[in-house]
Design a protein around this motif. Structure first.
Motif, PDB file in Angstrom:
ATOM      1  N   PRO A 139       0.805  -1.099  -0.165  1.00  0.00           N
ATOM      2  CA  PRO A 139      -0.210  -0.078   0.006  1.00  0.00           C
ATOM      3  C   PRO A 139       0.769   1.296   0.049  1.00  0.00           C
ATOM      4  CG  PRO A 139       0.362  -0.759   2.189  1.00  0.00           C
ATOM      5  CD  PRO A 139       1.107  -1.826   1.349  1.00  0.00           C
ATOM      6  N   THR A 140       2.133   1.142  -0.072  1.00  0.00           N
ATOM      7  CA  THR A 140       2.931   2.410   0.153  1.00  0.00           C
ATOM      8  C   THR A 140       3.055   3.374  -1.102  1.00  0.00           C
ATOM      9  OG1 THR A 140       5.061   1.587  -0.024  1.00  0.00           O
ATOM     10  CG2 THR A 140       3.881   1.334   2.283  1.00  0.00           C
ATOM     11  N   GLY A 141       2.908   2.763  -2.226  1.00  0.00           N
ATOM     12  CA  GLY A 141       3.362   3.507  -3.399  1.00  0.00           C
ATOM     13  C   GLY A 141       4.929   3.638  -3.637  1.00  0.00           C
ATOM     14  N   ARG A 142       5.629   3.141  -2.787  1.00  0.00           N
ATOM     15  CA  ARG A 142       7.174   3.085  -2.664  1.00  0.00           C
ATOM     16  C   ARG A 142       7.606   2.177  -3.800  1.00  0.00           C
ATOM     17  NH1 ARG A 142       9.182   6.526  -1.452  1.00  0.00           N
ATOM     18  NH2 ARG A 142       9.237   6.956   0.524  1.00  0.00           N
ATOM     19  N   VAL A 143       8.723   2.655  -4.684  1.00  0.00           N
ATOM     20  CA  VAL A 143       9.350   1.912  -5.648  1.00  0.00           C
ATOM     21  C   VAL A 143      10.643   1.880  -4.824  1.00  0.00           C
ATOM     22  CG1 VAL A 143      10.448   1.614  -8.243  1.00  0.00           C
ATOM     23  CG2 VAL A 143       8.171   2.691  -7.410  1.00  0.00           C
ATOM     24  N   GLY A 159       9.604  10.166 -13.493  1.00  0.00           N
ATOM     25  CA  GLY A 159      10.732   9.409 -13.823  1.00  0.00           C
ATOM     26  C   GLY A 159      11.212   8.473 -13.059  1.00  0.00           C
ATOM     27  N   THR A 160      10.421   7.883 -12.330  1.00  0.00           N
ATOM     28  CA  THR A 160      11.037   6.834 -11.241  1.00  0.00           C
ATOM     29  C   THR A 160      10.995   5.480 -12.158  1.00  0.00           C
ATOM     30  OG1 THR A 160       9.709   7.840  -9.508  1.00  0.00           O
ATOM     31  CG2 THR A 160      10.436   5.292  -9.447  1.00  0.00           C
ATOM     32  N   LYS A 161      12.133   4.754 -11.954  1.00  0.00           N
ATOM     33  CA  LYS A 161      12.351   3.407 -12.605  1.00  0.00           C
ATOM     34  C   LYS A 161      12.305   2.216 -11.641  1.00  0.00           C
ATOM     35  CE  LYS A 161      14.495   4.330 -16.982  1.00  0.00           C
ATOM     36  NZ  LYS A 161      13.836   5.960 -17.172  1.00  0.00           N
ATOM     37  N   VAL A 162      11.700   1.196 -12.076  1.00  0.00           N
ATOM     38  CA  VAL A 162      11.537   0.091 -11.339  1.00  0.00           C
ATOM     39  C   VAL A 162      12.953  -0.759 -11.742  1.00  0.00           C
ATOM     40  CG1 VAL A 162      10.400  -2.096 -10.810  1.00  0.00           C
ATOM     41  CG2 VAL A 162       8.984   0.029 -11.207  1.00  0.00           C
ATOM     42  N   PRO A 163      13.810  -1.149 -10.929  1.00  0.00           N
ATOM     43  CA  PRO A 163      14.976  -1.809 -11.174  1.00  0.00           C
ATOM     44  C   PRO A 163      14.885  -3.194 -11.692  1.00  0.00           C
ATOM     45  CG  PRO A 163      14.993  -0.867  -8.973  1.00  0.00           C
ATOM     46  CD  PRO A 163      13.657  -0.685  -9.589  1.00  0.00           C
ATOM     47  N   ALA A 164      15.631  -3.984 -12.225  1.00  0.00           N
ATOM     48  CA  ALA A 164      15.418  -5.187 -12.923  1.00  0.00           C
ATOM     49  C   ALA A 164      16.242  -6.211 -11.760  1.00  0.00           C
ATOM     50  CB  ALA A 164      16.113  -5.538 -14.199  1.00  0.00           C
TER      51      ALA A 164
END
Lengths: 398, 398
Positions: free
Chosen positions: A182-186, A225-230
C-alpha cells in the motif's frame, strides 16, 4: 455439516477481508446516496479505461470463431502467449527470456498461489517487508507456510539488515512488491542490489537459497521519471509474478503470469511445478480469450498522467486537511497516517471517516498499524469532491 | 532452493497428469504426422462449436465499453449473473433458488476447490464412487482431506450400501458426478433417492450430515431420452458445482459456479465461506466478461445429436474390433475394458494403442484398473478413420 473450523475462525476475524467489505459497502452506499456523495478509496479497482489497442484486440479475438478457440490448451497457456510474455519480461528485466520460462495464470493472485504451492513445504516461511498487500497472509497460509513480516525502513524502503536477520533455513522465499501496495514506494536499484546480496550470502551460508518473488502488477505505473529496477540480472533464483489487472485496467478478467529467471538453477523443475499446481488448484489454465488479447496488446501505449494528476490533487487535499502521507512514486495508493488522537487505531479512524462518506482501508490489515490506505484510482470528481469531507472530518476532531 | 518435496514426489508419480500428458503428446503427434493420422481420444475437450447465442453474446459483451466493465466486482460475481445461474439451477433442480445461493467460479475445478477449502477440516474425508474424475484426488488433498474411493456397482451405478459402510464421523462430503466422467453413466432417480436416504440416516445417527456435492458439468449432455434426476428436493445439504465447459464448449474460458440448496441448514455460512475461499485461493472472481456472456446465453439451444452419432459410430467400431465397453447415457466418454491378455494393465494397453496412433486415458488414473477411457468429443472423421487402427491393434494381439 458445519463449514471448516479454520475458515469459520478466519472469517470471524474483524480485519479479514476488510478492504473487500469496504468495497461492497461502498457499492451499497453509492446506490443509496448517489455516486457523487460517496468517496470510495477502498479498492485498487483501476478507473482508467483499457487502452484502445486492448479493446480492439478484445473485439477481434471475440469475433474469431476458429475451431476450438475457447477450448483447453496446455495448462501452461498458449505457446504464442508465453512467448509474448517472455518478450515483455525480457524488456523489463534486461535478460533474454524464452517462452518456456513463462506460465500463464489466473491473475497475479492465481500466479502467487501456484508459486507458493509449488515451493512451500509445510512450516516453511516467506519473508515480506511490511506493510504489504494483505492477501499475502492467506496465500502463504493456504500451503501451511508462515508469512514473516519484517518492518520496512522509515521511508518504506526494504530494511535489508532486518531481512538478513530474519532469514533462516526454513525460508523458501522473500516476496517484494514494487511499486508497492500500500505505500506507493518503488525500491531503488541500490536497495534491490543490497537485498540480492543478502539473499546470495544467506544461500551460500545455509545451503538453501530463497526464491526472490517479484510481485510486479504496478511496474508500468510510475511517476516523476521513477524507474523500477530489474532483479533478474542480480539474483538467479528470482521469479516475476504479475498481471494485467492494473496497467491495462482489466482486474476482473483474471489474466496474469509467472516468469522464472532463465538463470534459475531449478528452472525446469520450478516451471513444471507451477504448471502442475495451476492445474491441481483448479485454475487449470488462464482464461483462453484473454491470453489471446494480451498476447496481441501487452505493449499497448498507456498514459498514466491522469493517475499522477489525481495523486497530486489528493496530496493537496490531504495536506490542506492536515493528514500526513507518503509521496507515492508508483501504483495508485496513498499511505496515510491516522491522526495522533486515534492512538494508532486505524480501524477506528477508518470507521470515523466513513461517517463523512470517505472509505479508506485500515493499515492494520496491511501490517501497518496506525496508518491507512487511500486508493486514488478513482474519478477526478471523486477526489475533488472529497475535499470538503476530509477537511470537515479533520476539523471536527479539534 | 528446490521445489516442495510433496509436489516433487506427486509429479514423479507416473499416473499423475497422465491424461494431460497424453493431450500434449497428441498435439505434438498431430503436428508431426498430420491431424488426420492421430486418433486422439485423450481429453474431454469438446469438439462442437459454441452455440450461436453464446458467440453472439460474446461479441456483444466484448464490444461493450462501459466504465469499469472489466473491473473487479464482488468476489461472488455480478448479481445479475448469480440471479441467472439461480434461475437455471431452479429449472434443473425443481426448487426455487435465489441468486444469493450462487457463487460464480473459475470453472467447475475452481468451484470444487473453493468448496473443499470451505468445508474440509484437516483429516476429513470425501467419499466418491469409483471410477471418478482423476483430478478429485488432488482437489481433496489440497486441503489435507482424504478421498475415499468406493467402488461403483458392476453397472457403474452408485453402490449405496458400500457408501453407507464407508461413511464415518470424518466424512465431510459425498461427491457424485452424473453424467459420469469416465463411465458415461447417469445415476437413476431410485439410485439418487437411495443415496440421499443413506446420507440422511447417517447424519441423524452420527450428528454430522455430509454435504452431497453434485458435480454436473455434463447435465445437459444426455442420450436416448435419459434424464438427470434432481437431488435438491431429496437432501437439503446438497450443492451443485458446475461449469459451461462442456455443454457450450468453452472449457478454456474457466467459467462455472457453485449453487447451494436453499434448504441447506448452513446455507449462509456455506455461501460466505465459498466466497471467502474463492478470494483467498487467488481466483478472486470468475472472469468478468464470461460472467456477462453466460448470464445472457446460458439457455442457448444446444444440439448434442452429433455426440450421440459419434458415440454410436465409436461403439460400432469397438464392437467390430472386439473391445468391450459400456453404453454411455450421457457425457462424451466411452468406458472400455482392456483386453484380457493385458491382465488389467490399462497403462500398458494405452501404451500399446499409442503405437497405432490411438490416444486413450488409462483407467487406473480414474480408480478403474483394467479399463480405459475414450473421449469421443472429437471430429467424426477422427472416429471413422480410427476404425482401421482399432481393428489392426486388436488383430495384432491374436
Amino acid at each position: 455439516m458445519p463449514i471448516s473450523a479454520y475458515i469459520k475462525e478466519t472469517m470471524s476475524n474483524k480485519s479479514a477481508g476488510v478492504i473487500r467489505k469496504m468495497f461492497e459497502e461502498g457499492l451499497k452506499l453509492k446506490a443509496q446516496y448517489g455516486e457523487d456523495n460517496v468517496f470510495d478509496f477502498s479498492l485498487g479497482n483501476p478507473d482508467l479505461d483499457p487502452p484502445e489497442k486492448v479493446t480492439d484486440a478484445l473485439k477481434k479475438c471475440a469475433a474469431d470463431e476458429s475451431k476450438n478457440i475457447h477450448g483447453y490448451m496446455p495448462n501452461a497457456g498458449y505457446k504464442f502467449c508465453r512467448d509474448a510474455m517472455a518478450k515483455k519480461t525480457s524488456l523489463e528485466q534486461g535478460v533474454e527470456i524464452s517462452g518456456d520460462c513463462v506460465v500463464m495464470a489466473v491473475g497475479a493472485a492465481g500466479a502467487l498461489n501456484a508459486v507458493f504451492k509449488a515451493v512451500l513445504n509445510p512450516g516453511d516461511n516467506v519473508i515480506v517487508p511490511s506493510p504489504f498487500f494483505t492477501e499475502y497472509r492467506h496465500y502463504v497460509k493456504n500451503y501451511q507456510g508462515e508469512l514473516i513480516e519484517v518492518p520496512a525502513a522509515a521511508d518504506c524502503s526494504i530494511d535489508t539488515e532486518a531481512i538478513k536477520n530474519s532469514l533462516n533455513e526454513k525460508t523458501a522465499a522473500v516476496l517484494i512488491n514494487s511499486p508497492n501496495n500500500p505505500t506507493g514506494r518503488v525500491y531503488s536499484q541500490a536497495n534491490i542490489e543490497q537485498l540480492c546480496k543478502v539473499l546470495e550470502e544467506h544461500g551460500n551460508k545455509c545451503g538453501r537459497k530463497p526464491y526472490l518473488i517479484l510481485d510486479e502488477p504496478y511496474r508500468a505505473i510510475v511517476y516523476d521519471g521513477t524507474k523500477v529496477p530489474a532483479a533478474f540480472p542480480l539474483y538467479d533464483s528470482s521469479v516475476v509474478v504479475t498481471s494485467f489487472a492494473k496497467n491495462i485496467s482489466i482486474p476482473g478478467e483474471r489474466i496474469g503470469y509467472v516468469c522464472v529467471n532463465p538463470a534459475c538453477p531449478d528452472k525446469d523443475d520450478f516451471v513444471s511445478a507451477v504448471i502442475f499446481c495451476t492445474r491441481v488448484l483448479g485454475f487449470v489454465n488462464a482464461p483462453a480469450l484473454f491470453q489471446r488479447v494480451v498476447a496481441e496488446s501487452y505493449d499497448a501505449p498507456c498514459d498514466y498522467s491522469l493517475y499522477k494528476k489525481r495523486r497530486d490533487e489528493l496530496m493537496e487535499i490531504l495536506d490542506e486537511a492536515g493528514i500526513k502521507h507518503l509521496v507515492p512514486e508508483g501504483a495508485f495508493y496513498m499511505w496515510c497516517k491516522a491522526p495522533d488522537c486515534f492512538n494508532n487505531d486505524d480501524m477506528a479512524f477508518c470507521d470515523y471517516l466513513k461517517k463523512y462518506m470517505i472509505l479508506g482501508a485500515p493499515g492494520s490489515s496491511f501490517g501497518g498499524k496506525g496508518w491507512f490506505r487511500l486508493a486514488y484510482c478513482v474519478s477526478e470528481k471523486t477526489i475533488l469532491n472529497s475535499r470538503k469531507a476530509f477537511i470537515q472530518a479533520m476539523n471536527d476532531l479539534k
